[in-house]
Write a protein that holds these residues in place. Structure first.
Motif, PDB file in Angstrom:
ATOM      1  N   GLN A 174       0.800  -1.223   0.000  1.00  6.75           N
ATOM      2  CA  GLN A 174       0.000   0.000   0.000  1.00  6.75           C
ATOM      3  C   GLN A 174       0.839   1.283   0.000  1.00  6.75           C
ATOM      4  O   GLN A 174       0.628   2.145  -0.847  1.00  6.75           O
ATOM      5  CB  GLN A 174      -0.988  -0.005   1.162  1.00  6.75           C
ATOM      6  CG  GLN A 174      -2.162  -0.938   0.942  1.00  6.75           C
ATOM      7  CD  GLN A 174      -3.003  -0.515  -0.246  1.00  6.75           C
ATOM      8  OE1 GLN A 174      -2.650  -0.742  -1.395  1.00  6.75           O
ATOM      9  NE2 GLN A 174      -4.117   0.123   0.034  1.00  6.75           N
ATOM     10  N   GLY A 184      -6.571  -1.767  -1.322  1.00  4.36           N
ATOM     11  CA  GLY A 184      -7.296  -1.227  -0.167  1.00  4.36           C
ATOM     12  C   GLY A 184      -8.707  -1.756  -0.060  1.00  4.36           C
ATOM     13  O   GLY A 184      -9.225  -1.971   1.039  1.00  4.36           O
ATOM     14  N   GLY A 185      -9.337  -1.988  -1.201  1.00  6.53           N
ATOM     15  CA  GLY A 185     -10.692  -2.519  -1.181  1.00  6.53           C
ATOM     16  C   GLY A 185     -10.791  -3.965  -0.746  1.00  6.53           C
ATOM     17  O   GLY A 185     -11.847  -4.431  -0.331  1.00  6.53           O
ATOM     18  N   TRP A 212      -9.087  -5.369   3.857  1.00  7.33           N
ATOM     19  CA  TRP A 212      -9.845  -5.565   5.101  1.00  7.33           C
ATOM     20  C   TRP A 212     -10.588  -6.891   5.090  1.00  7.33           C
ATOM     21  O   TRP A 212     -10.886  -7.456   6.139  1.00  7.33           O
ATOM     22  CB  TRP A 212     -10.757  -4.383   5.384  1.00  7.33           C
ATOM     23  CG  TRP A 212     -11.939  -4.253   4.473  1.00  7.33           C
ATOM     24  CD1 TRP A 212     -11.966  -3.641   3.255  1.00  7.33           C
ATOM     25  CD2 TRP A 212     -13.249  -4.761   4.697  1.00  7.33           C
ATOM     26  NE1 TRP A 212     -13.227  -3.746   2.717  1.00  7.33           N
ATOM     27  CE2 TRP A 212     -14.037  -4.417   3.578  1.00  7.33           C
ATOM     28  CE3 TRP A 212     -13.838  -5.468   5.738  1.00  7.33           C
ATOM     29  CZ2 TRP A 212     -15.375  -4.752   3.474  1.00  7.33           C
ATOM     30  CZ3 TRP A 212     -15.183  -5.802   5.625  1.00  7.33           C
ATOM     31  CH2 TRP A 212     -15.929  -5.446   4.502  1.00  7.33           C
ATOM     32  N   GLU A 255      -9.020  -1.175   9.380  1.00 12.06           N
ATOM     33  CA  GLU A 255      -8.855  -1.172   7.928  1.00 12.06           C
ATOM     34  C   GLU A 255     -10.124  -0.729   7.212  1.00 12.06           C
ATOM     35  O   GLU A 255     -10.044  -0.104   6.157  1.00 12.06           O
ATOM     36  CB  GLU A 255      -8.368  -2.537   7.447  1.00 12.06           C
ATOM     37  CG  GLU A 255      -6.930  -2.769   7.859  1.00 12.06           C
ATOM     38  CD  GLU A 255      -6.398  -4.131   7.495  1.00 12.06           C
ATOM     39  OE1 GLU A 255      -7.038  -4.839   6.691  1.00 12.06           O
ATOM     40  OE2 GLU A 255      -5.330  -4.489   8.010  1.00 12.06           O
ATOM     41  N   LEU A 314     -10.153   2.490   4.854  1.00 17.01           N
ATOM     42  CA  LEU A 314     -10.748   2.492   3.526  1.00 17.01           C
ATOM     43  C   LEU A 314     -11.720   3.667   3.367  1.00 17.01           C
ATOM     44  O   LEU A 314     -11.696   4.377   2.357  1.00 17.01           O
ATOM     45  CB  LEU A 314     -11.477   1.162   3.295  1.00 17.01           C
ATOM     46  CG  LEU A 314     -12.137   0.912   1.955  1.00 17.01           C
ATOM     47  CD1 LEU A 314     -11.071   0.772   0.876  1.00 17.01           C
ATOM     48  CD2 LEU A 314     -12.983  -0.343   2.021  1.00 17.01           C
ATOM     49  N   TYR A 333     -11.114   6.847   0.710  1.00 17.82           N
ATOM     50  CA  TYR A 333     -12.027   7.266  -0.360  1.00 17.82           C
ATOM     51  C   TYR A 333     -12.541   8.687  -0.132  1.00 17.82           C
ATOM     52  O   TYR A 333     -12.850   9.393  -1.086  1.00 17.82           O
ATOM     53  CB  TYR A 333     -13.191   6.287  -0.505  1.00 17.82           C
ATOM     54  CG  TYR A 333     -12.810   5.072  -1.298  1.00 17.82           C
ATOM     55  CD1 TYR A 333     -12.461   5.177  -2.645  1.00 17.82           C
ATOM     56  CD2 TYR A 333     -12.780   3.807  -0.714  1.00 17.82           C
ATOM     57  CE1 TYR A 333     -12.086   4.068  -3.384  1.00 17.82           C
ATOM     58  CE2 TYR A 333     -12.418   2.692  -1.442  1.00 17.82           C
ATOM     59  CZ  TYR A 333     -12.070   2.829  -2.777  1.00 17.82           C
ATOM     60  OH  TYR A 333     -11.698   1.723  -3.506  1.00 17.82           O
ATOM     61  N   HIS A 391      -6.002   9.173   7.296  1.00 18.03           N
ATOM     62  CA  HIS A 391      -5.612   8.044   6.452  1.00 18.03           C
ATOM     63  C   HIS A 391      -4.125   7.683   6.584  1.00 18.03           C
ATOM     64  O   HIS A 391      -3.789   6.494   6.718  1.00 18.03           O
ATOM     65  CB  HIS A 391      -5.943   8.381   4.991  1.00 18.03           C
ATOM     66  CG  HIS A 391      -5.768   7.250   4.044  1.00 18.03           C
ATOM     67  ND1 HIS A 391      -6.630   6.172   3.998  1.00 18.03           N
ATOM     68  CD2 HIS A 391      -4.832   7.011   3.075  1.00 18.03           C
ATOM     69  CE1 HIS A 391      -6.240   5.332   3.066  1.00 18.03           C
ATOM     70  NE2 HIS A 391      -5.148   5.807   2.483  1.00 18.03           N
TER      71      HIS A 391
END
Length: 143
Positions: free
Chosen positions: A35, A58-59, A62, A96, A100, A104, A111
Motif C-alpha cells: 500500500q 485497499g478494497g 480488510w 482497515e 478504507l 475514499y 488516512h
C-alpha cells in the motif's frame, strides 16, 4: 504402600492453526506493505497507481483481515493459542474499514497515520507468528 506416579498433563499446542495463521499473516503483510509503495508511485507522478493498485488492494485488504480474524480465532480456540491475536485481528478489521472509508473520502490527516499504525501492527504480528513463543499454549504462556 504403593507409590503412584503422576503423569504430566499433556499440553496442547497450536500447530496446524499456527501454520494457517502464519500464511494469512504473510499474505496480509504483503498486501499492507504494498500500500505505501503504491501511494509512493502516485506521489512520484504515476496517477494510475492510485486507482489501479492502491485502491484495488485497499478494497480487499480488510477482507483479508476478516479472514485473519477467523483463522486467529481457530488458533485461540482449537489450537489453545493465546487470545490477543484474535482481538488484535478483529481490531484490524475495524481499523482497515475505517482506513478504507477515510481513503475514499481523501481525509489524509487520518488516512496516513492510521495506515502507518496498521502496517506496523500487521508486520509486528507476522514477525511474532514466526517466533518460538507463538507455539506456546495459553497455559504455558501464563507461566
Amino acid at each position: 504402600m504403593t507409590a503412584t506416579i503422576e503423569q504430566p498433563t499433556k499440553v496442547r499446542r497450536p500447530r496446524a492453526t499456527l501454520q494457517l495463521l502464519r500464511i494469512t499473516l504473510v499474505l496480509h503483510a504483503l498486501l499492507i506493505v504494498a500500500q505505501p509503495i503504491a501511494a509512493g508511485y502516485f506521489l512520484a507522478g504515476n496517477v494510475d497507481a492510485m486507482t489501479d493498485i492502491h485502491a484495488t488492494i485497499g478494497g480487499s485488504v480488510w477482507i483479508v483481515a476478516f479472514l485473519q480474524t477467523i483463522v486467529a480465532a481457530c488458533y485461540t480456540i482449537a489450537g489453545h493459542g493465546r487470545l490477543w491475536p484474535t482481538i488484535t485481528s478483529a481490531a484490524l478489521v475495524i481499523a482497515e474499514f475505517v482506513q478504507l472509508t477515510f481513503g475514499y473520502a481523501q481525509n489524509f490527516a487520518v488516512h496516513v497515520p492510521l495506515g502507518t499504525a496498521i502496517v506496523t501492527a500487521v508486520v509486528w504480528m507476522t514477525v511474532w507468528s514466526f517466533r518460538s513463543t507463538a507455539r506456546l499454549s495459553r497455559r504455558e504462556a501464563k507461566r
